[in-house]
Design an enzyme around this catalytic site. Structure first.
Site, PDB file in Angstrom:
ATOM      1  CG  ASP A 114       1.987  -0.177   4.546  1.00 41.47           C
ATOM      2  OD1 ASP A 114       0.861   0.089   4.077  1.00 41.47           O
ATOM      3  OD2 ASP A 114       2.964   0.568   4.379  1.00 41.47           O
ATOM      4  CG  ASP A 115      -2.369  -0.652   2.659  1.00 41.83           C
ATOM      5  OD1 ASP A 115      -2.992  -0.024   3.527  1.00 41.83           O
ATOM      6  OD2 ASP A 115      -1.911  -0.127   1.628  1.00 41.83           O
ATOM      7  NE  ARG A 125      -6.360   5.034   3.920  1.00 46.73           N
ATOM      8  CZ  ARG A 125      -5.091   5.333   4.219  1.00 46.73           C
ATOM      9  NH1 ARG A 125      -4.196   4.365   4.379  1.00 46.73           N
ATOM     10  NH2 ARG A 125      -4.709   6.567   4.369  1.00 46.73           N
ATOM     11  CG  HIS A 139      -1.162   1.071   7.605  1.00 43.85           C
ATOM     12  ND1 HIS A 139      -0.261   1.787   6.859  1.00 43.85           N
ATOM     13  CD2 HIS A 139      -0.660   1.040   8.857  1.00 43.85           C
ATOM     14  CE1 HIS A 139       0.754   2.173   7.626  1.00 43.85           C
ATOM     15  NE2 HIS A 139       0.528   1.722   8.846  1.00 43.85           N
ATOM     16  CG  ASP A 172       1.953  -2.969   1.465  1.00 46.15           C
ATOM     17  OD1 ASP A 172       2.695  -2.357   2.235  1.00 46.15           O
ATOM     18  OD2 ASP A 172       1.320  -2.420   0.552  1.00 46.15           O
ATOM     19  CE  LYS A 222      -3.716   2.975   0.611  1.00 47.06           C
ATOM     20  NZ  LYS A 222      -2.586   2.831   1.525  1.00 47.06           N
TER      21      LYS A 222
END
Ligand code: NAG
Ligand code: NAG
Ligand code: NAG
Length: 364
Positions: free
Chosen positions: A203-204, A256, A225, A182, A258
């Site tokens: 990743d994020d 996003r 991501h 991340d 989540k």
């Protein structure tokens, strides 16, 4: 050997400088002494952080040790060389900074976490060797102009106590075997602005886990991501978020939110997206899901974390790869409200789906 000798000599000079200023009386406890501390090895840190100005020379941090800066209020830190962190399998963090109203001038230098030596394709939540988190930021003030290179797993973990601006910071983890790398994980962040960051990772790009008053702007995310709120679990509250003028390029997802299912005390509210450009999202352009788990989405939600006020304003342009969904929303009944996507233009891939929420000004 040669290097550590140089580091020791520099360290000794620093210590002498710091000690000679020892007699000056600090007016307030947490205010630094009017001296300049120099850090060229971990041994120098304790004396140097008593000073109002702290200069950091290039050095290698011993593997398995945290480079911890617990600074005086109002301290100015100048990074004057690249720092390399010795590689070892441990929890980290490699670096920790705390203090009020601190100015951290990165001077264009690099902090190298040497992640490549530990990347095994597993990251942190699916096995493999334990990898150190990189940089815990618990300061308020301003941090600018440096590169966090090769984070073994998560890059920045920010939980700032008061207003913090992070500007012109690059985060780069460059290998296929990097995982959970991340860029920025934000938890109990307040009044935080990240501007002109560039993140290349797996990743994020940014994950906002908990916080109030967060702006992510004019930043670029490549290969990861996407920009995420979450994943949200029990008792985590995210509110008043502005995500604007960012570019999200070749990420799995674009924008996003989540949340896990059935998490008491958690909520997400007042999120505004404006002026963002997402290109070539590989799974979904805009994705809001209440069925998230680390092992994958379940496709079912029973009690969703309330998500209220998600607004796309101005122009957000989201284009997705063929095979990807433009918009995917899965809410539990009654737990998503006040979604207005007037400022969202989508293209590519397939339309996607919207479940259990009515979205104003957007149709699939
Ligand atoms: C970063 O710091 C370097 C060294 O001081 C400087 O040359 C460069 O202009 C700075 N970059 C930005 C974007 O401020
Ligand atoms: C961010 O980008 C927008 C649009 O390109 C620009 O108008 C704005 O001045 C930028 N803001 C900063 C803080 O650079
Ligand atoms: C939508 O809400 C209803 C009622 O809570 C629920 O039964 C259904 O499973 C939800 N849909 C999905 C896909 O979760």
């Amino acid at each position: 050997m040669k290097f550590s000798l140089v580091a020791c000599l520099l360290g000794a000079t620093t210590l002498a400088t710091a000690v000679s200023h020892e007699l000056e009386k600090a007016p307030v406890d947490r205010l630094g002494k009017r001296c300049t501390g120099t850090i060229a090895s971990l041994k120098d840190v304790a004396a140097a952080v008593k000073c109002q100005t702290v200069n950091i020379k290039s050095f290698t941090v011993d593997a398995g040790k945290t480079f911890e800066l617990d600074l005086a209020d109002g301290a100015v830190v100048n990074l004057q060389g690249d720092i390399t962190f010795g590689s070892k399998s441990w929890e980290g963090p490699l670096m920790l900074i705390q203090g009020k109203d601190v100015t951290f001038n990165g001077g264009g230098h690099k902090l190298d976490g040497q992640g490549a030596k530990l990347w095994d394709g597993y990251g942190s939540n699916s096995g493999g060797v334990t990898k150190p988190k990189f940089f815990k930021v618990k300061m308020s003030g301003v941090m600018d102009n440096f590169t966090l290179l090769n984070q073994p797993v998560q890059g920045f973990s920010v939980s700032n106590p008061a207003k913090l601006v992070i500007i012109i910071v690059d985060v780069r983890a460059g290998a296929a075997k990097g995982h959970n790398t991340d860029g920025f994980d934000l938890s109990s962040a307040k009044d935080l602005t990240i501007t002109h960051a560039t993140v290349y990772n797996q990743d994020d790009c940014v994950a906002i886990n908990d916080g109030d008053g967060i702006t992510i702007e004019n930043s670029t995310c490549i290969g990861g991501h996407g920009i995420s709120i979450g994943s949200i679990r029990a008792n985590k509250v995210v509110r008043n978020v502005v995500i604007q003028n960012n570019k999200v390029i070749d990420n799995d997802n674009g924008l996003r939110i989540k949340t896990y299912d059935n998490q008491p005390g958690a909520s997400v509210s007042n999120v505004r997206y404006t002026g963002n450009v997402v290109t070539n999202a590989k799974k979904a352009g805009v994705i809001i899901q209440q069925d998230y788990t680390n092992e994958g989405a379940t496709g079912k939600t029973t009690v969703g974390v309330p998500i209220s006020g998600v607004h796309f304003t101005g122009t957000n342009s989201v284009s997705v790869a063929s095979g990807a969904k433009r918009v995917y929303i899965l809410c539990a009944k009654g737990s998503c409200s006040d979604f207005d996507f007037a400022g969202l233009k989508t293209s590519g891939g397939s339309a996607g789906s919207i479940t259990n929420v009515s979205v104003k000004n957007y149709s699939l």
